[in-house]
Design a protein around this motif. Structure first.
Motif, PDB file in Angstrom:
ATOM      1  N   GLY A   7       0.816  -1.201   0.000  1.00  0.00           N
ATOM      2  CA  GLY A   7       0.000   0.000   0.000  1.00  0.00           C
ATOM      3  C   GLY A   7       0.853   1.255   0.000  1.00  0.00           C
ATOM      4  N   ILE A   8       0.189   2.366  -0.135  1.00  0.00           N
ATOM      5  CA  ILE A   8       0.847   3.666  -0.115  1.00  0.00           C
ATOM      6  C   ILE A   8       1.213   3.993   1.329  1.00  0.00           C
ATOM      7  N   PRO A   9       2.454   4.400   1.581  1.00  0.00           N
ATOM      8  CA  PRO A   9       2.854   4.754   2.947  1.00  0.00           C
ATOM      9  C   PRO A   9       2.000   5.888   3.512  1.00  0.00           C
ATOM     10  N   ALA A  13       7.954  10.236   4.502  1.00  0.00           N
ATOM     11  CA  ALA A  13       9.318   9.828   4.831  1.00  0.00           C
ATOM     12  C   ALA A  13       9.467   8.346   5.160  1.00  0.00           C
ATOM     13  N   VAL A  14       8.390   7.560   5.037  1.00  0.00           N
ATOM     14  CA  VAL A  14       8.464   6.148   5.404  1.00  0.00           C
ATOM     15  C   VAL A  14       9.574   5.432   4.647  1.00  0.00           C
ATOM     16  N   LEU A  15       9.624   5.571   3.347  1.00  0.00           N
ATOM     17  CA  LEU A  15      10.672   4.921   2.562  1.00  0.00           C
ATOM     18  C   LEU A  15      11.685   5.896   2.003  1.00  0.00           C
ATOM     19  N   THR A  16      11.310   7.114   1.791  1.00  0.00           N
ATOM     20  CA  THR A  16      12.246   8.057   1.175  1.00  0.00           C
ATOM     21  C   THR A  16      13.352   8.478   2.135  1.00  0.00           C
ATOM     22  N   SER A  17      13.160   8.316   3.431  1.00  0.00           N
ATOM     23  CA  SER A  17      14.246   8.629   4.365  1.00  0.00           C
ATOM     24  C   SER A  17      15.363   7.595   4.265  1.00  0.00           C
ATOM     25  N   PRO A  24       8.359  10.265  -3.439  1.00  0.00           N
ATOM     26  CA  PRO A  24       7.321   9.925  -2.457  1.00  0.00           C
ATOM     27  C   PRO A  24       5.978   9.656  -3.124  1.00  0.00           C
ATOM     28  N   TYR A  25       5.312   8.616  -2.696  1.00  0.00           N
ATOM     29  CA  TYR A  25       3.987   8.195  -3.173  1.00  0.00           C
ATOM     30  C   TYR A  25       3.967   7.808  -4.645  1.00  0.00           C
ATOM     31  N   GLY A  26       5.088   7.845  -5.331  1.00  0.00           N
ATOM     32  CA  GLY A  26       5.127   7.469  -6.737  1.00  0.00           C
ATOM     33  C   GLY A  26       5.980   6.238  -6.994  1.00  0.00           C
ATOM     34  N   GLU A  27       7.076   6.104  -6.252  1.00  0.00           N
ATOM     35  CA  GLU A  27       8.004   5.004  -6.461  1.00  0.00           C
ATOM     36  C   GLU A  27       8.220   4.172  -5.208  1.00  0.00           C
ATOM     37  N   SER A  28       7.385   4.324  -4.222  1.00  0.00           N
ATOM     38  CA  SER A  28       7.571   3.563  -2.991  1.00  0.00           C
ATOM     39  C   SER A  28       6.233   3.039  -2.470  1.00  0.00           C
ATOM     40  N   GLU A  30       4.708   0.295   0.822  1.00  0.00           N
ATOM     41  CA  GLU A  30       5.079  -0.415   2.037  1.00  0.00           C
ATOM     42  C   GLU A  30       4.287  -1.715   2.135  1.00  0.00           C
ATOM     43  N   LEU A  31       4.849  -2.663   2.849  1.00  0.00           N
ATOM     44  CA  LEU A  31       4.177  -3.936   3.082  1.00  0.00           C
ATOM     45  C   LEU A  31       3.099  -3.724   4.140  1.00  0.00           C
ATOM     46  N   ASN A  32       1.842  -3.968   3.767  1.00  0.00           N
ATOM     47  CA  ASN A  32       0.730  -3.809   4.707  1.00  0.00           C
ATOM     48  C   ASN A  32       0.475  -5.081   5.507  1.00  0.00           C
TER      49      ASN A  32
END
Length: 48
Positions: A7-9, A13-17, A24-28, A30-32
């Motif tokens: 799903g969408i973080p 900063a969830v993955l971009t950090s 952000p929100y385009g290339e990342s 997260e595992l729900n």
């Protein structure tokens, strides 16, 4: 064997950090959820 959902973080900063080059929100994603059957051997979800 199992099912996973991505799903969408919830925060930009969830993955971009960690992976600063991702958009952000385009290339990342997260595992729900990750669900494995009881028959799956121990540690099968670790990828080892």
């Amino acid at each position: 064997m199992g099912v996973l959902t991505l799903g969408i973080p919830t925060h930009v900063a969830v993955l971009t950090s960690v992976f600063g080059r991702l958009t952000p929100y385009g290339e990342s994603l997260e595992l729900n959820r990750l669900v494995l059957l009881d028959e799956v051997p121990a540690n099968a979800d670790t990828g080892q």
